[in-house]
Design an enzyme around this catalytic site. Structure first.
Site, PDB file in Angstrom:
ATOM      1  N   LYS A  41       0.867  -0.956   0.076  1.00  0.00           N
ATOM      2  CA  LYS A  41       0.003  -0.010   0.088  1.00  0.00           C
ATOM      3  C   LYS A  41       0.867   1.074   0.026  1.00  0.00           C
ATOM      4  CE  LYS A  41      -0.311  -0.193   5.122  1.00  0.00           C
ATOM      5  NZ  LYS A  41      -1.229  -0.755   6.136  1.00  0.00           N
ATOM      6  N   ARG A 135     -11.203  -0.101  14.581  1.00  0.00           N
ATOM      7  CA  ARG A 135     -11.145   0.475  13.421  1.00  0.00           C
ATOM      8  C   ARG A 135     -12.139   0.038  12.281  1.00  0.00           C
ATOM      9  NH1 ARG A 135      -5.227   0.868  10.303  1.00  0.00           N
ATOM     10  NH2 ARG A 135      -5.719  -1.206   9.819  1.00  0.00           N
ATOM     11  N   HIS A 165      -6.438  -7.509  12.610  1.00  0.00           N
ATOM     12  CA  HIS A 165      -5.223  -6.714  12.714  1.00  0.00           C
ATOM     13  C   HIS A 165      -4.879  -6.292  14.179  1.00  0.00           C
ATOM     14  CE1 HIS A 165      -2.098  -4.205  10.875  1.00  0.00           C
ATOM     15  NE2 HIS A 165      -2.663  -3.073  11.093  1.00  0.00           N
ATOM     16  N   ARG A 224       1.105 -10.856   6.853  1.00  0.00           N
ATOM     17  CA  ARG A 224       1.121  -9.498   6.024  1.00  0.00           C
ATOM     18  C   ARG A 224       2.305  -8.815   6.363  1.00  0.00           C
ATOM     19  NH1 ARG A 224      -4.090  -9.731   8.487  1.00  0.00           N
ATOM     20  NH2 ARG A 224      -3.665  -7.840   9.510  1.00  0.00           N
ATOM     21  N   TYR A 268      15.347  31.769   5.006  1.00  0.00           N
ATOM     22  CA  TYR A 268      14.274  32.624   5.336  1.00  0.00           C
ATOM     23  C   TYR A 268      14.157  32.894   6.997  1.00  0.00           C
ATOM     24  CZ  TYR A 268      11.844  31.118   1.035  1.00  0.00           C
ATOM     25  OH  TYR A 268      11.558  31.321  -0.341  1.00  0.00           O
ATOM     26  N   CYS A 315      13.741  25.100   2.890  1.00  0.00           N
ATOM     27  CA  CYS A 315      12.780  25.963   2.118  1.00  0.00           C
ATOM     28  C   CYS A 315      11.836  24.907   1.119  1.00  0.00           C
ATOM     29  CB  CYS A 315      13.611  26.686   1.065  1.00  0.00           C
ATOM     30  SG  CYS A 315      14.884  27.670   1.585  1.00  0.00           S
ATOM     31  N   ASP A 317      12.010  23.912  -1.762  1.00  0.00           N
ATOM     32  CA  ASP A 317      12.711  23.111  -3.024  1.00  0.00           C
ATOM     33  C   ASP A 317      14.260  23.044  -2.494  1.00  0.00           C
ATOM     34  OD1 ASP A 317      10.305  23.292  -4.520  1.00  0.00           O
ATOM     35  OD2 ASP A 317      10.876  25.543  -4.712  1.00  0.00           O
TER      36      ASP A 317
HETATM   37  C1  LIG Z   1      -0.506  -1.595   6.947  1.00  0.00           C
HETATM   38  C2  LIG Z   1      -1.115  -2.905   7.300  1.00  0.00           C
HETATM   39  C3  LIG Z   1      -0.444  -4.316   7.274  1.00  0.00           C
HETATM   40  C4  LIG Z   1       1.236  -4.171   7.317  1.00  0.00           C
HETATM   41  O1  LIG Z   1       1.961  -3.715   8.536  1.00  0.00           O
HETATM   42  P1  LIG Z   1       3.261  -3.644   8.774  1.00  0.00           P
HETATM   43  O2  LIG Z   1       3.586  -3.337  10.122  1.00  0.00           O
HETATM   44  O3  LIG Z   1       3.959  -2.579   8.048  1.00  0.00           O
HETATM   45  O4  LIG Z   1       3.958  -5.116   8.682  1.00  0.00           O
HETATM   46  C5  LIG Z   1      -0.799  -5.322   7.624  1.00  0.00           C
HETATM   47  N1  LIG Z   1      -2.225  -5.544   7.780  1.00  0.00           N
HETATM   48  C6  LIG Z   1      -2.945  -4.202   7.836  1.00  0.00           C
HETATM   49  C7  LIG Z   1      -4.440  -4.483   7.944  1.00  0.00           C
HETATM   50  C8  LIG Z   1      -2.458  -3.051   7.531  1.00  0.00           C
HETATM   51  O5  LIG Z   1      -3.278  -2.011   7.384  1.00  0.00           O
END
Ligand SMILES: *Cc1c(COP(=O)(O)O)cnc(C)c1O
Length: 372
Positions: A41, A135, A165, A224, A268, A315, A317
């Site tokens: 992602k 969530r 998660h 994941r 600046y 700055c 850039d």
């Molecule tokens: C982003 C995400 C992950 C990956 O998490 P890491 O800590 O980068 O391994 C896994 N599962 C879900 C649902 C996420 O949103």
């Protein structure tokens, strides 16, 4: 947008060989047979999703996760093979795209499942189970009711998995461990009630979960894997397994070298005054490239392996650094903004954030270059 193929202004180099090593070293630690779902992602955490996913395909990974449908379509159009799971919400008007591109959608709630069903029962989907993150997903407090809801949709949709998660698998306190174990316990109570459905994808571990909980987890068949794939730490206090290293180096060049007299102001707001005669170098990278302005005055870059402190305000850039103590700096010299000397995790510590935010924040304007 017009882009030169190789921009020697501000660019990141992605080490694909190190990506391969990170994956292999991580997989070595997983229980036999466990598979990686590569989390790519947010443009693969700023590393470039299309290229990273193709490389992972080549290395045998064929399960991917993204946050939204645009990311999923980008991967498909780049030729990514295998399953692509959207971990978040897709608005109903885009359900057709899920079918068109063969994307798996997360069911974020029961209401959402109904809304998806009202348009199509063919979209591949997985139910998110909420075990304590609060969530998205079905509440797992009552395992029996939760499992019944999943079963109901299993019979009506093209449901091929469930996942949860973990909210603090990266934490080191005893409290974090207890909370994580409670999350895993809740997930297991739901998953075991659904065993007879033989769902192909049942998963609950992220990078940290795979590092610290894979052995005790009953549904650890998939991890994941996000941040560790890119060689960064899930948490500042944790150490990564030996050999896992960041795959990204962020570079820029010196555009101008300038001698300052004691008492002269830089940048600046005249935020910096030279208190002695000094030499500064200007760099063509600024906060519009994602280099945080909060590092003004406190951060540093590396030239010839030596530390050059940032002077004055960063700055949009450009930025200026003190090279008084580095001999013979010239226009065109390479400068390390993030690299071995100073990693994204080091920058995160200085910014009081996490490595994830640092790499995701490197803007689109910065070229990505891939090296083997
Ligand atoms: C982003 C995400 C992950 C990956 O998490 P890491 O800590 O980068 O391994 C896994 N599962 C879900 C649902 C996420 O949103």
């Amino acid at each position: 947008m017009y882009t030169t193929n190789f921009s020697r202004r501000s660019w990141v180099e992605i080490n694909l060989d190190q990506l391969r090593r990170n994956l292999a070293l991580y997989e070595e630690r997983l229980p036999e047979g466990a598979r990686v779902i590569a989390v790519v992602k947010a443009d693969a955490y700023g590393h470039g999703d299309a290229r990273v996913a193709l490389e992972l395909n080549r290395l045998g990974v064929d399960l991917f996760a993204v946050s939204n449908i645009d990311e999923a379509i980008t991967l498909r159009e780049a030729g990514t093979e295998g399953e692509i799971l959207i971990l978040g919400y897709t608005p109903p008007e885009l359900y057709g795209k899920l079918l068109e591109y063969d994307i798996t959608q997360t069911l974020v709630s029961e209401e959402y499942a109904e809304s998806l069903l009202s348009l199509s029962s063919d979209v591949k989907c997985q139910f998110a189970i909420d075990t304590g993150m609060n969530r998205i997903g079905l509440c797992a407090d009552d395992a029996e009711a939760c499992a019944r809801t999943v079963e109901k949709y299993y019979s009506r949709c093209n449901l091929n998995g469930i996942f949860t998660h973990l909210s603090c698998a990266d934490g080191v306190s005893e409290d974090d461990r207890e909370y994580t174990e409670a999350q895993l316990y809740r997930f297991e109570r739901v998953a075991e009630r659904l065993e007879r459905l033989d769902l192909p994808y049942v998963h609950c571990l992220n990078s940290a979960g795979g590092l610290y909980y894979a052995d005790e987890c009953k549904y650890g068949g998939f991890v994941r894997l996000g941040i560790v794939l890119y060689g960064l730490k899930p948490d500042r206090s944790s150490e990564l397994p030996e050999g896992i290293r960041p795959i990204l180096t962020w570079k820029t060049v010196v555009s101008v070298v300038k001698d300052l007299k004691s008492g002269e102001a830089v940048g600046y707001g005249r935020a910096f005054y030279a208190d002695r005669d000094m030499r500064i170098a200007t760099l063509p990278t600024g906060y519009a490239d994602g280099y945080s302005r909060r590092l003004s005055e406190s951060g540093a870059v590396y030239i010839q392996g030596k530390r050059a402190p940032i002077v004055g305000r960063i700055c949009m850039d450009q930025m200026m650094v003190d090279v008084s103590d580095i001999s013979d700096v010239r226009e065109g010299d390479e400068v390390i903004l993030i690299g071995d000397e100073y990693t994204a995790d080091d920058m995160a510590r200085d910014l009081d954030t996490i490595g994830y935010e640092v790499v995701c924040g490197i803007s689109k304007r910065v070229a990505r270059i891939y090296k083997k």
